[in-house]
Design a protein around this motif. Structure first.
Motif, mmCIF file in Angstrom:
data_model
loop_
_atom_site.group_PDB
_atom_site.id
_atom_site.type_symbol
_atom_site.label_atom_id
_atom_site.label_comp_id
_atom_site.label_asym_id
_atom_site.label_seq_id
_atom_site.Cartn_x
_atom_site.Cartn_y
_atom_site.Cartn_z
ATOM 1 N N LEU A 52 0.829 -1.201 0.000
ATOM 2 C CA LEU A 52 0.000 0.000 0.000
ATOM 3 C C LEU A 52 0.865 1.255 0.000
ATOM 4 C CD1 LEU A 52 -2.670 -1.066 2.629
ATOM 5 C CD2 LEU A 52 -2.920 -1.009 0.148
ATOM 6 N N TRP A 112 -9.361 9.803 -4.104
ATOM 7 C CA TRP A 112 -9.464 8.499 -3.445
ATOM 8 C C TRP A 112 -10.901 8.093 -3.122
ATOM 9 C CZ3 TRP A 112 -5.131 5.673 -3.260
ATOM 10 C CH2 TRP A 112 -3.926 6.335 -3.435
ATOM 11 N N ASP A 113 -11.893 8.778 -3.682
ATOM 12 C CA ASP A 113 -13.295 8.478 -3.396
ATOM 13 C C ASP A 113 -13.584 7.000 -3.654
ATOM 14 O OD1 ASP A 113 -15.925 9.055 -2.636
ATOM 15 O OD2 ASP A 113 -16.533 9.421 -4.709
ATOM 16 N N THR A 115 -12.434 4.478 -1.934
ATOM 17 C CA THR A 115 -11.381 3.583 -1.456
ATOM 18 C C THR A 115 -11.234 3.726 0.048
ATOM 19 O OG1 THR A 115 -9.632 5.206 -1.792
ATOM 20 C CG2 THR A 115 -10.108 3.737 -3.632
ATOM 21 N N ARG A 116 -10.635 2.734 0.656
ATOM 22 C CA ARG A 116 -10.373 2.767 2.093
ATOM 23 C C ARG A 116 -9.015 3.405 2.323
ATOM 24 N NH1 ARG A 116 -10.961 -2.632 5.478
ATOM 25 N NH2 ARG A 116 -12.964 -2.430 4.461
ATOM 26 N N ILE A 117 -8.957 4.360 3.253
ATOM 27 C CA ILE A 117 -7.705 5.054 3.557
ATOM 28 C C ILE A 117 -7.506 5.131 5.062
ATOM 29 C CG2 ILE A 117 -7.806 6.475 1.465
ATOM 30 C CD1 ILE A 117 -8.589 8.784 3.493
#
Length: 135
Positions: A52, A112-113, A115-117
């Motif tokens: 990542l 990054w809409d 997605t997991r952050i």
């Protein structure tokens, strides 16, 4: 940030270049590395061995307390409310932190809409995020 593959049997090399900003330098001319070391160590532990990406965003820096960087905690607690809109001497206000955190959020949603952050930031940014997202 750069990740490089290693020769067989050698660990992967991880390199993160961090520019020194004017607000990183205290009144004695010393660079405050603690800000970066905490962030880097947290990210290293969280993502060690992962593919990542780790992205450093300077908008998630702690509030710049200017001439009072490194002040005793009790002084910070006493004076905090007076700097919501008025910058610390030679630094920034908490409103400034909210503004840069808002710009970070705008870019985050754009890039990054869906997605997991994981966001690693300082307390002033956490308060800004609470204010922006929860009202």
């Amino acid at each position: 940030m750069r990740r490089e593959g290693a020769a067989a049997g050698e660990p992967e090399r991880f390199e993160l270049s961090i520019p020194v900003l004017p607000e990183d330098i205290d009144t004695n001319g010393h660079v405050n590395n603690v800000v970066y070391l905490k962030w880097i160590e947290t990210a290293r532990i969280a993502f060690e061995g992962s593919s990542l990406p780790v992205i450093r965003d300077p908008r998630l820096r702690e509030c710049n307390y200017g001439l009072l960087n490194g002040m005793p905690r009790d002084q910070l607690d006493r004076e905090r409310a007076t700097h919501l809109d008025v910058p610390w001497p030679g630094g920034e206000s908490y409103r400034d932190v909210v503004d840069r955190t808002a710009r970070f959020l705008e870019d985050l949603i754009r890039d990054w809409d869906g997605t997991r952050i994981l966001v690693i930031a300082h307390s002033a940014n956490q308060w800004a995020l609470d204010h922006l997202l929860l009202g």
